[in-house]
Design an enzyme around this catalytic site. Structure first.
Site, mmCIF file in Angstrom:
data_model
loop_
_atom_site.group_PDB
_atom_site.id
_atom_site.type_symbol
_atom_site.label_atom_id
_atom_site.label_comp_id
_atom_site.label_asym_id
_atom_site.label_seq_id
_atom_site.Cartn_x
_atom_site.Cartn_y
_atom_site.Cartn_z
ATOM 1 N N GLY A 82 0.780 -1.241 0.000
ATOM 2 C CA GLY A 82 0.000 0.000 0.000
ATOM 3 C C GLY A 82 0.807 1.284 0.000
ATOM 4 O O GLY A 82 0.325 2.322 0.464
ATOM 5 N N THR A 83 2.008 1.244 -0.559
ATOM 6 C CA THR A 83 2.777 2.501 -0.596
ATOM 7 C C THR A 83 2.125 3.508 -1.557
ATOM 8 O O THR A 83 2.178 4.713 -1.325
ATOM 9 C CB THR A 83 4.258 2.274 -0.990
ATOM 10 O OG1 THR A 83 4.317 1.702 -2.290
ATOM 11 C CG2 THR A 83 4.960 1.377 0.015
ATOM 12 N N ASN A 84 1.504 3.013 -2.618
ATOM 13 C CA ASN A 84 0.795 3.935 -3.530
ATOM 14 C C ASN A 84 -0.445 4.515 -2.866
ATOM 15 O O ASN A 84 -0.756 5.692 -3.045
ATOM 16 C CB ASN A 84 0.430 3.223 -4.834
ATOM 17 C CG ASN A 84 1.612 3.133 -5.768
ATOM 18 O OD1 ASN A 84 1.990 4.124 -6.394
ATOM 19 N ND2 ASN A 84 2.238 1.963 -5.842
ATOM 20 N N LEU A 96 -10.609 -7.480 -12.846
ATOM 21 C CA LEU A 96 -11.994 -7.078 -12.594
ATOM 22 C C LEU A 96 -12.914 -7.623 -13.684
ATOM 23 O O LEU A 96 -12.514 -7.705 -14.859
ATOM 24 C CB LEU A 96 -12.084 -5.554 -12.538
ATOM 25 C CG LEU A 96 -11.400 -4.949 -11.302
ATOM 26 C CD1 LEU A 96 -11.195 -3.451 -11.483
ATOM 27 C CD2 LEU A 96 -12.196 -5.231 -10.032
ATOM 28 N N ASN A 155 -5.179 2.404 -13.206
ATOM 29 C CA ASN A 155 -4.210 1.464 -12.626
ATOM 30 C C ASN A 155 -2.803 2.037 -12.765
ATOM 31 O O ASN A 155 -2.528 2.795 -13.701
ATOM 32 C CB ASN A 155 -4.296 0.134 -13.386
ATOM 33 C CG ASN A 155 -3.320 -0.912 -12.872
ATOM 34 O OD1 ASN A 155 -3.195 -1.117 -11.660
ATOM 35 N ND2 ASN A 155 -2.617 -1.575 -13.776
ATOM 36 N N HIS A 201 1.137 0.814 -13.251
ATOM 37 C CA HIS A 201 1.868 -0.384 -13.683
ATOM 38 C C HIS A 201 3.364 -0.057 -13.775
ATOM 39 O O HIS A 201 3.734 0.967 -14.361
ATOM 40 C CB HIS A 201 1.335 -0.830 -15.053
ATOM 41 C CG HIS A 201 1.967 -2.095 -15.537
ATOM 42 N ND1 HIS A 201 1.655 -3.328 -15.009
ATOM 43 C CD2 HIS A 201 2.921 -2.313 -16.470
ATOM 44 C CE1 HIS A 201 2.375 -4.259 -15.603
ATOM 45 N NE2 HIS A 201 3.153 -3.674 -16.504
ATOM 46 N N MET A 222 -4.309 -7.184 -7.042
ATOM 47 C CA MET A 222 -3.819 -8.343 -7.791
ATOM 48 C C MET A 222 -4.923 -9.213 -8.405
ATOM 49 O O MET A 222 -4.704 -10.388 -8.680
ATOM 50 C CB MET A 222 -2.938 -9.220 -6.873
ATOM 51 C CG MET A 222 -1.733 -8.495 -6.315
ATOM 52 S SD MET A 222 -0.689 -7.784 -7.589
ATOM 53 C CE MET A 222 0.154 -9.261 -8.137
#
Ligand code: GRF
Length: 209
Positions: free
Chosen positions: A11-13, A91, A105, A107, A88
């Site tokens: 969860g650093t983003n 959807l 997203n 990437h 991860m």
């Protein structure tokens, strides 16, 4: 703009979003959901007093059911933009239809090179000299949606994925909040002549002046 963030890992983003755009300029992270109970990202959300929910694969017979529950939970919180920050799971088409054009997203590669899992390892194995980060809209494909922001970094002597990832994460933590800010200010739209092309008004204005 109400933002929902989907996470699976550290969860650093998410933290970058909480630290730089949350509760600023009308942007609010109102929901954080995960497929994993133990994700460190959930702790970060709880610390920021953002509601969390977990939708584990094992609790649902099918992906469509899980994504339906997830979509309903996000809709109850009036989420307008869904941000995948290390989520991860793929959807379902129904989920994407429900949030059409409103899912993004981050990437760790310069798409269309190296989509999918372990992008940095793929790039290292290929022997590239320039690595990078892409923030893109999510469509039904694997990292195939229109590119919003992209930034490369030359690392000609890269030897380990950890070293490259550390460099890329610094970029991710700038680019993802920047994309959210641009979307929230209504500066992002698709080129009517080429819907693969994302036009960003702020950038256009800057280059025009
Ligand atoms: C990021 O490197 C992102 O590019 C990828 O998953 C990672 C998530 O990291 N999609 P974190 O959980 O935000 O620390």
């Amino acid at each position: 703009m109400k933002v929902g963030v989907l996470v699976s890992g550290t969860g650093t983003n998410l933290q970058a979003l909480l630290d730089t755009v949350h509760q600023r300029d009308g942007i609010e992270v109102v929901a954080v959901a995960s497929d994993k109970h133990g994700a460190q990202a959930l702790e970060r959300a709880r610390e920021a007093a953002v509601p969390v929910a977990v939708f584990p694969v094992s609790q649902f017979a099918e992906r469509a059911q899980r994504d339906d529950a997830l979509a309903r939970w996000l809709a109850e919180r009036e989420v307008e933009l869904v941000v995948l920050a290390g989520y991860m799971q793929l959807l379902s088409p129904e989920f994407l239809e429900r949030f059409r054009g409103c899912v993004i997203n981050v990437h760790p590669a310069l798409l269309p090179a190296f989509p999918g899992l372990r992008a940095v390892e793929q790039a290292l194995a290929y022997g590239v000299k320039v690595f990078g980060v892409t923030v893109h809209f999510v469509d039904e494909g694997m990292d195939t949606g229109p590119v919003i922001l992209q930034r490369g970094v030359e690392i000609p002597d890269a030897s380990s994925a950890e070293e490259v990832m550390a460099r890329l994460q610094r970029i991710e933590h700038e680019l993802l909040p920047a994309a959210v800010r641009l979307i929230a200010t209504g500066s992002v739209r698709l080129d009517p002549d080429n819907p693969r092309r994302v036009l960003i008004d702020e950038i256009r204005d800057r280059t025009a002046s």
